[in-house]
Enzyme design. Structure first.
Site, PDB file in Angstrom:
ATOM      1  N   GLU A 120      58.227  66.373  -4.172  1.00  0.00           N
ATOM      2  CA  GLU A 120      58.551  65.676  -2.926  1.00  0.00           C
ATOM      3  C   GLU A 120      57.390  65.686  -1.944  1.00  0.00           C
ATOM      4  O   GLU A 120      56.729  66.698  -1.762  1.00  0.00           O
ATOM      5  CB  GLU A 120      59.783  66.375  -2.313  1.00  0.00           C
ATOM      6  CG  GLU A 120      60.310  65.738  -1.078  1.00  0.00           C
ATOM      7  CD  GLU A 120      61.577  66.441  -0.563  1.00  0.00           C
ATOM      8  OE1 GLU A 120      62.309  67.064  -1.359  1.00  0.00           O
ATOM      9  OE2 GLU A 120      61.805  66.376   0.648  1.00  0.00           O
ATOM     10  N   GLU A 124      58.174  63.842   8.537  1.00  0.00           N
ATOM     11  CA  GLU A 124      59.401  64.014   9.327  1.00  0.00           C
ATOM     12  C   GLU A 124      59.088  64.061  10.820  1.00  0.00           C
ATOM     13  O   GLU A 124      58.143  64.725  11.237  1.00  0.00           O
ATOM     14  CB  GLU A 124      60.137  65.286   8.901  1.00  0.00           C
ATOM     15  CG  GLU A 124      60.880  65.101   7.585  1.00  0.00           C
ATOM     16  CD  GLU A 124      61.362  66.396   6.953  1.00  0.00           C
ATOM     17  OE1 GLU A 124      62.534  66.453   6.545  1.00  0.00           O
ATOM     18  OE2 GLU A 124      60.570  67.347   6.861  1.00  0.00           O
ATOM     19  N   ARG A 204      61.843  56.831  -0.123  1.00  0.00           N
ATOM     20  CA  ARG A 204      63.088  56.925   0.654  1.00  0.00           C
ATOM     21  C   ARG A 204      62.809  56.854   2.146  1.00  0.00           C
ATOM     22  O   ARG A 204      61.832  57.428   2.621  1.00  0.00           O
ATOM     23  CB  ARG A 204      63.798  58.252   0.349  1.00  0.00           C
ATOM     24  CG  ARG A 204      64.065  58.410  -1.119  1.00  0.00           C
ATOM     25  CD  ARG A 204      64.628  59.760  -1.461  1.00  0.00           C
ATOM     26  NE  ARG A 204      64.759  59.842  -2.914  1.00  0.00           N
ATOM     27  CZ  ARG A 204      65.593  60.631  -3.558  1.00  0.00           C
ATOM     28  NH1 ARG A 204      66.364  61.459  -2.875  1.00  0.00           N
ATOM     29  NH2 ARG A 204      65.658  60.620  -4.877  1.00  0.00           N
ATOM     30  N   TRP A 208      68.790  61.149  10.166  1.00  0.00           N
ATOM     31  CA  TRP A 208      70.026  61.927  10.217  1.00  0.00           C
ATOM     32  C   TRP A 208      69.997  62.916  11.374  1.00  0.00           C
ATOM     33  O   TRP A 208      68.957  63.143  11.978  1.00  0.00           O
ATOM     34  CB  TRP A 208      70.306  62.620   8.893  1.00  0.00           C
ATOM     35  CG  TRP A 208      69.458  63.816   8.607  1.00  0.00           C
ATOM     36  CD1 TRP A 208      69.747  65.117   8.897  1.00  0.00           C
ATOM     37  CD2 TRP A 208      68.179  63.817   7.967  1.00  0.00           C
ATOM     38  NE1 TRP A 208      68.722  65.919   8.475  1.00  0.00           N
ATOM     39  CE2 TRP A 208      67.750  65.164   7.903  1.00  0.00           C
ATOM     40  CE3 TRP A 208      67.357  62.833   7.432  1.00  0.00           C
ATOM     41  CZ2 TRP A 208      66.543  65.527   7.330  1.00  0.00           C
ATOM     42  CZ3 TRP A 208      66.142  63.196   6.874  1.00  0.00           C
ATOM     43  CH2 TRP A 208      65.763  64.527   6.826  1.00  0.00           C
TER      44      TRP A 208
END
Ligand code: NAG
Ligand code: NAG
Ligand code: NAG
Ligand code: NAG
Ligand code: NAG
Ligand code: NAG
Ligand code: NAG
Ligand code: NAG
Length: 384
Positions: A120, A124, A204, A208
């Site tokens: 990954e 962020e 992706r 959230w």
């Protein structure tokens, strides 16, 4: 032909289509179906012109809206977490995203490149942090290191669009903000390569509420505090995306369970994925480009031909759609839960790192503040 004679045949077709849903599979443990590759050297989509099509994109939660700033990922109410993943995989390459992070305390915006073995690469943003972005990486889902996340100082990620580009090869990963190289991760520096992301990955995008009350305290603190839903909507904007695939097969296959890049076979036997965006013509764009008379003409002929189709569609799908909606809700809930757990785990790692560093510095441990959750702040630049 009578409707009664074609219905059984059509019903059979519907069943086949349903059976195609694949389950996620970790190639470290088992043999998985091939990953569908991008199948081209590059793919670009400008969300002022085009929308994500179902050919190319899979919404694992929610959906996007489209407006003057491109694709909008919106949190309106508690539980919203629109997230999409590409149906294509790249095996090294570039992901360029013209992107504006969402505001809002406790809101996390993200760009993630992730493989089936849980390699990954992450970007962020924390809604309440207007001065930094975090980059991070994981190899095979290993979260036990204390030094992967780096916070990069930057200006106004929530006010302005910036170009966040990840350039990924088998030797290193370069992270760029507006064409400035902010981080390089070399293969050998990721636990001798063992933690280096090196398997075919999808792309992706998602938002959230890391600060939701249901998350544990560490996650909430990592996310910059508890989310206040009274100030919604919180919106993450994606103006465009450009992806290149360095390997250019049409399928990627794991030849063993090692998860090393050397074990990946590049196949070129199937037809490439049908793309949307600049490389393919999206239905939306073409329809908008047509004159009104053309639209009426097409509409009229489609209506005629469509009648039988409509009857068949209703017969087949009403029942399945109901079931589908229920499943989708369950899936969204499960997705949310998995993500909270993962976040909690990472935040816990961050806390342990803080305590470790605090102990090394002789500072008292105990109450953890957001400011000492982020020990790589600033120093990230000098490390690489
Ligand atoms: C979309 O992603 C989910 C989550 O990984 C997966 O279970 C589902 O099969 C995918 N759907 C399609 C149509 O690819
Ligand atoms: C793989 O299998 C091992 C045991 O064989 C198990 O501990 C691990 O959780 C599995 N990993 C995944 C990703 O399924
Ligand atoms: C992008 O792909 C198109 C074909 O889809 C090709 O014509 C073009 O040269 C490629 N551009 C780059 C920079 O590789
Ligand atoms: C996970 O990563 C840590 C540090 O990066 C390393 O010490 C450890 O051996 C890794 N674990 C596995 C199972 O590879
Ligand atoms: C974004 O940054 C990358 C890396 O520096 C650069 O190659 C690319 O041209 C930039 N894209 C735009 C649209 O400026
Ligand atoms: C989390 O925070 C709440 C409220 O501040 C507090 O009551 C609770 O004890 C905390 N839990 C942990 C594990 O620190
Ligand atoms: C796959 O085939 C295409 C078109 O025939 C070609 O352009 C591409 O280079 C091939 N890729 C590989 C990995 O052989
Ligand atoms: C933003 O993140 C940086 C790096 O972790 C930290 O130093 C800074 O205090 C944060 N700002 C806010 C407002 O939380």
């Amino acid at each position: 032909m009578k409707i009664t004679t074609i219905l059984p045949a059509v019903a059979a077709l519907c069943t086949t289509a349903l059976a195609q849903t694949f389950s996620d599979c970790n190639p470290l443990n088992t043999t998985c179906p091939p990953n569908t590759a991008l199948g081209r050297s590059n793919y670009s989509i400008d969300f002022l012109q085009n929308q994500m099509s179902d050919n190319v994109w899979n919404w694992t939660a929610g959906s996007a809206k489209y407006g003057g700033d491109g694709a909008e990922f919106v949190i309106n109410t508690r539980g919203d977490a629109p997230t999409v993943r590409s149906k294509f995989y790249i095996f090294f390459g570039t992901v360029e995203c013209i992107f504006k992070a969402a505001r809002g305390q406790g809101i996390v915006s993200s760009i993630v490149i992730q493989s089936d073995t849980l390699d990954e690469i992450d970007w962020e943003w924390i809604g309440g942090n207007e001065t930094h972005v975090q980059t991070n990486y994981f190899g095979k889902g290993n979260t036990t290191s204390y030094d992967r996340a780096i916070w990069h100082p930057m200006s106004s990620p929530q006010d302005d669009f910036h170009n966040y580009t990840t350039d990924w090869s088998k030797d290193k990963i370069d992270f760029y903000i507006d064409s400035n190289l902010v981080r390089t991760l070399k293969y050998e520096d990721a636990n001798g390569g063992k933690n280096f992301p090196q398997t075919p990955s999808d792309v992706r995008l998602g938002i959230w509420a890391g600060g939701d009350k249901k998350n544990d305290n560490y996650t909430i603190e990592w996310a910059g505090g508890e989310t206040d839903y009274k100030d919604t909507p919180y919106t993450m904007y994606v103006k465009s995306l450009r992806v290149t695939d360095a390997s250019q097969g049409t399928q990627y296959v794991y030849s063993d369970n090692s998860g090393s890049y050397e074990s990946i076979k590049v196949l070129n036997e199937t037809k490439p994925l049908k793309l949307d965006g600049e490389n393919g013509e999206s239905v939306v764009k073409r329809w908008q480009g047509l004159s009104d008379t053309a639209k009426i003409a097409i509409g009229a002929s489609v209506c005629g031909v469509g009648l039988i189709g409509a009857i068949i569609f209703v017969f087949c799908c009403v029942k399945q759609r109901r079931a589908g909606k229920h499943e989708k809700l369950l899936e969204d809930a499960k997705f949310e839960k998995d993500r909270s757990e993962l976040l909690a785990f990472r935040a816990e790692m961050g806390r342990q790192r803080s305590e470790k560093l605090a102990m090394m510095q002789g500072a008292p441990t105990g109450q953890i503040h957001p400011s000492n959750m982020n020990m790589n702040s600033g120093r990230g630049y000098q490390r690489y």
